[in-house]
Design an enzyme around this catalytic site. Sequence first.
Site, PDB file in Angstrom:
ATOM      1  N   GLY A   1     -46.192 -13.533  -5.951  1.00 38.31           N
ATOM      2  CA  GLY A   1     -47.244 -12.837  -6.683  1.00 38.31           C
ATOM      3  C   GLY A   1     -46.801 -11.425  -7.023  1.00 38.31           C
TER       4      GLY A   1
ATOM      5  CB  THR B   1     -39.560 -13.864   7.752  1.00 36.87           C
ATOM      6  OG1 THR B   1     -40.039 -13.170   8.895  1.00 36.87           O
ATOM      7  CG2 THR B   1     -39.593 -15.351   8.010  1.00 36.87           C
TER       8      THR B   1
ATOM      9  CD  GLU C   1     -46.179  -3.862  -1.646  1.00 38.45           C
ATOM     10  OE1 GLU C   1     -45.906  -3.462  -2.770  1.00 38.45           O
ATOM     11  OE2 GLU C   1     -47.221  -4.480  -1.373  1.00 38.45           O
TER      12      GLU C   1
HETATM   13 MO1  MOS Z   1     -48.137  -5.646  -3.658  1.00 42.50          MO
HETATM   14  S1  MOS Z   1     -47.452  -4.867  -5.423  1.00 42.50           S
HETATM   15  O1  MOS Z   1     -49.450  -4.489  -3.408  1.00 42.50           O
HETATM   16  O2  MOS Z   1     -48.713  -7.162  -4.073  1.00 42.50           O
END
Ligand code: MOS
Length: 715
Positions: free
Chosen positions: A240, A609, A680
């Site tokens: 996503g 992971t 992130e």
């Molecule tokens: Mo992340 S860009 O907050 O799905």
Amino acid sequence: MTEPNRAPSIGLPINRVDGRLKVTGGARYAAEYPLPNMAHAVIVTSTIAKGHVKHVDTQAAESAPGVLAVLTTQNAERLPGVGGGQAAAMRVPTLLQDDEVHYNGQPIGVVVADTFEHAMAGAQMVTVQYAEEKPVLDINTAPKNPPDSVKPLGGARSSKQGDVDAGLAQAAVRIDHTYTTPIENHNPMEVHSTIAAWQGDSLTLYESTQGIFSVRGSVAKNFGMTPDQVKVVSYFTGGGFGSKGGPWSHETLAAMAARRVNRPVKLVLTRRQMFGPVGGRPHTIQRVTLGAGRDGMLTAIRHTSTSNTSTLENWVEPATSQTRMLYASPNIETEYDLVRLNVGSPTFMRAPGESSGTFALESAMDELAYELKMDPVALRLKNYADRDPESGKPWSSKSLRECYAMAADKFGWSKRSPEPRSMRDGRWLVGWGMATATYPARRQAAGTSARLMPDGVVDVRAGSQEIGCGTYTVMSQIAADALGVPVDRIRFELGSTEMPENPASTGSVTAASTGSAVNEALVALKAKIEQLAPGGLASNTVADIIARNGGQPLEVTINSRPGQEQQQYSMHSFGAVFTEVRVDPDLAVVRVPRIVTAHGVGRVLNEKTARSQIQGGVTWGIGMALLEETHIDPRSGRYLNADLAEYHVPVNADVGTIDVHFVEEHDPYVNPIGVKGAGEIGITGVAASIANAVFHATGKRIRDLPVRLERVMST
Ligand code: MOS
């Protein structure tokens, strides 16, 4: 059967518990549920960027083979929850409620048919007449939004500490440059898709999403329903990266279509429809001004960012976030401006803000290092922030010094010769560059239920999402350790709004939020078992324990939320990214043979992971640095490269060695499990690290992403 004490599973690089399902095709994505009597919907999109739909001719489509219905702005049902307070909404969908066109590619109709092919053919037969206006497409000439509409993720438009002008006046060296990043679009392997099925007044959505509860809330609101009338399930999402972080138009359009034809409807976006209707990273124009003494001490930092939004919403790419907290300086100012264009709404895209913002800040820091003839790592250490410069709060933990040292050591940074164009391998110019990575460590409220079943398995449920990060696996590990059983005794389930509510899998919150909840639930279950049967699972059989509970499975449900620590500490992950590039001196081809990273992300839940998360982020950083850019026709607003043939993402041949390291970090404050999240941060700093390496290789400073070869040649 009793349980001996178990070695902890947290941290171990265990395989994904859902690995077999993933590789055998058993892990079903949203569009893979074969409901009986299902119809298929295809969205019709606008071919102008600004204006109005005057007339839609649906006659040919309606009489085409298999077509069941054509929904248009003229005949779509009016939704009670749409309109009105929309301006304040974070996400403004386009649901055929009016005839206004905001961008080229906007949903303006839906064709429903018995098969996907018939729906596609029908969609091509719809003809639309428009009242066309001249679109606003140039970020450089479009008027700026009023300041009070500029709210980066709900935060402040600007920040100001000290006096930057005074700091610049006293600086021995100044850097003042503008850096730009282009519009980029998310391209997860799985495109957005929905199956909508009504049962009377209730609706079930099989949805490809990062946020089942936010989709539920928004769709319920659109239809004027209560949230409990809508069930959203998403057991596996094929990526996503922010674009599935909240609802768009297609979920509600699928439900409208299903209601119209009185059948379940499947709606899958085309790859082309990934460009516009479901977000992207906006264009940013960032100016960074640095002042420093000869010793490298920063006397001033100013970072301003102008980004584009759509004419539907005011979404700000928070590109100065890291500048407010990364380096110690008495004088720091940041500010945003926003420009409305006739393009699709931008949204979160992996490390929204820090990925684009670190390109500018960490490029500027590199420029300053050359100006000072100072090692780029030494410059950063000189300005190391021992407390959060913006809030003044202590860090909950910070291992950035160790990250620099570890990554530099593994990379061999001490062998770098500082002069640009001074390193070669045969005919290739070799460049070494580095940059800092950072991302906030966030946590939100989350619930979990846990149940000891008669067969000894423990059912753990949390309404989170598996977007590819390994959530099923790490939550199983947390549950196993908290209860003191092996991982295979845990059956962790997620992905339904019938489970306890959890936050959307965005902003790297899941490991910390859902993880804390899972830990708390299993600790509570363990206490309950212990109370009922002293000695717990170590000295009682499951049958015994359940017998003492009147033959009923033992169950606990908890809700876990962050506390005072959120106000007391500043919580961030940090890291360092070191890159080697090779640049062909004649053709300016840039290759990236190796990147070495070290990150401090709190406790690493699963070494395998977590490593994959960083490798994925770095890979995307390579794409951001060298390849990714959405081209929009300046006349028509049409997305020109809206497919994976023309929108380039890195393939294996573009990616060399990514050598990932973690600094062991014990954070007693961030949350009960000491986890900061690793989703992130991996992309942050990468584009700057590569651009800095390109400068070292060639002496050419590229301030506009992507670093395309013609830019390297012509600079
Ligand atoms: Mo992340 S860009 O907050 O799905």
